[in-house]
Design a protein around this motif. Sequence first.
Motif, PDB file in Angstrom:
ATOM      1  N   ASP A 174      21.137 -51.377 -43.831  1.00 36.76           N
ATOM      2  CA  ASP A 174      21.906 -51.157 -45.051  1.00 36.76           C
ATOM      3  C   ASP A 174      21.032 -50.462 -46.094  1.00 36.76           C
ATOM      4  O   ASP A 174      20.015 -51.018 -46.516  1.00 36.76           O
ATOM      5  CB  ASP A 174      22.386 -52.507 -45.584  1.00 36.76           C
TER       6      ASP A 174
ATOM      7  N   SER B  43      32.090 -48.520 -37.283  1.00 37.85           N
ATOM      8  CA  SER B  43      31.472 -49.230 -38.402  1.00 37.85           C
ATOM      9  C   SER B  43      31.444 -48.387 -39.671  1.00 37.85           C
ATOM     10  O   SER B  43      31.177 -48.899 -40.760  1.00 37.85           O
ATOM     11  CB  SER B  43      30.045 -49.668 -38.032  1.00 37.85           C
TER      12      SER B  43
ATOM     13  N   GLY C 167      35.434 -51.850 -41.727  1.00 38.81           N
ATOM     14  CA  GLY C 167      34.496 -52.914 -42.007  1.00 38.81           C
ATOM     15  C   GLY C 167      33.243 -52.476 -42.732  1.00 38.81           C
ATOM     16  O   GLY C 167      32.655 -53.240 -43.489  1.00 38.81           O
ATOM     17  N   ARG C 168      32.808 -51.225 -42.486  1.00 39.80           N
ATOM     18  CA  ARG C 168      31.631 -50.673 -43.165  1.00 39.80           C
ATOM     19  C   ARG C 168      30.437 -51.622 -43.064  1.00 39.80           C
ATOM     20  O   ARG C 168      29.785 -51.968 -44.052  1.00 39.80           O
ATOM     21  CB  ARG C 168      31.939 -50.376 -44.638  1.00 39.80           C
ATOM     22  N   ASP C 169      30.123 -52.053 -41.818  1.00 40.71           N
ATOM     23  CA  ASP C 169      28.977 -52.941 -41.609  1.00 40.71           C
ATOM     24  C   ASP C 169      27.702 -52.107 -41.624  1.00 40.71           C
ATOM     25  O   ASP C 169      27.228 -51.638 -40.587  1.00 40.71           O
ATOM     26  CB  ASP C 169      29.135 -53.691 -40.286  1.00 40.71           C
ATOM     27  N   LYS C 170      27.138 -51.959 -42.801  1.00 40.78           N
ATOM     28  CA  LYS C 170      25.995 -51.065 -42.976  1.00 40.78           C
ATOM     29  C   LYS C 170      24.721 -51.563 -42.298  1.00 40.78           C
ATOM     30  O   LYS C 170      23.799 -50.787 -42.054  1.00 40.78           O
ATOM     31  CB  LYS C 170      25.734 -50.854 -44.471  1.00 40.78           C
ATOM     32  N   SER C 171      24.677 -52.852 -41.996  1.00 44.65           N
ATOM     33  CA  SER C 171      23.498 -53.381 -41.319  1.00 44.65           C
ATOM     34  C   SER C 171      23.352 -52.802 -39.916  1.00 44.65           C
ATOM     35  O   SER C 171      22.265 -52.855 -39.322  1.00 44.65           O
ATOM     36  CB  SER C 171      23.558 -54.907 -41.246  1.00 44.65           C
ATOM     37  N   GLN C 172      24.439 -52.217 -39.381  1.00 44.28           N
ATOM     38  CA  GLN C 172      24.418 -51.647 -38.034  1.00 44.28           C
ATOM     39  C   GLN C 172      24.078 -50.163 -38.017  1.00 44.28           C
ATOM     40  O   GLN C 172      23.987 -49.564 -36.952  1.00 44.28           O
ATOM     41  CB  GLN C 172      25.796 -51.844 -37.374  1.00 44.28           C
ATOM     42  N   TRP C 173      23.883 -49.583 -39.180  1.00 50.01           N
ATOM     43  CA  TRP C 173      23.711 -48.137 -39.257  1.00 50.01           C
ATOM     44  C   TRP C 173      22.272 -47.704 -39.004  1.00 50.01           C
ATOM     45  O   TRP C 173      21.314 -48.321 -39.481  1.00 50.01           O
ATOM     46  CB  TRP C 173      24.137 -47.628 -40.635  1.00 50.01           C
TER      47      TRP C 173
ATOM     48  N   ASP D   4      31.166 -46.453 -51.107  1.00 47.86           N
ATOM     49  CA  ASP D   4      31.920 -47.462 -50.373  1.00 47.86           C
ATOM     50  C   ASP D   4      33.396 -47.112 -50.237  1.00 47.86           C
ATOM     51  O   ASP D   4      34.123 -47.784 -49.499  1.00 47.86           O
ATOM     52  CB  ASP D   4      31.781 -48.827 -51.055  1.00 47.86           C
TER      53      ASP D   4
END
Length: 211
Positions: free
Chosen positions: A44, A93, A97-103, A159
């Motif tokens: 993130d 992603s 959901g925009r799971d930024k930890s997975q980017w 976002d």
Amino acid sequence: MTASAQAAKVDFKKELDAYQAKRGQFRVLDVPAMQFLMIDGHGDPNTAPEYAAALEALYPLAYKLKFASKRELGRDYVVMPLEGLWWADDMNSFTAGRDKSQWDWTMMIMVPDWIDAAMFAAARDQVAAKDGPARLDEVRLETLTEGQCVQTLHVGSYDDEAPLLEQMHTRFIPDNSLRMTGKHHEIYLGDPRKVAPEKLRTILRQPVAAM
């Protein structure tokens, strides 16, 4: 500074078609090969320490190269905006959901093609001697070739990009007999430290190829 010296400063944001985009308009264009300062990371961007450390390494080097170009070559230019390549194992992603930890990401600043490896190495040594950013040794000088792309301008908070990306990915691209090929690319025309979130301007780019 004389008027002629001021006129000699190149602003590639204005000179290159690849940095032109309009709100509410998807455009297909051919992006030429360009040279960038690059550094990679994961996580993130709002919370990952390695993201902040990446920017701390990129910016001093970008400005050192600008001043070296002006001093040594007589070629002045405006330092280009921050850009990012973004990807994840699950590309949904970015839109759900925009799971930024997975980017995963590569942060970049474009530099002119007259900046060579020797100038880059010298500038990096000078930055290391003065400031010594923790991730400076991880910055590389590399050419990116994207070719045919679709891009548009997003105005607003980062976002809030998901609906526009969803429209690009699932409607405009397939409706024009194209498929996504490369990494999602963002060009940050506004500084989030100085511009209200609702006024931020970001070029959203996706490399494509014919189906």
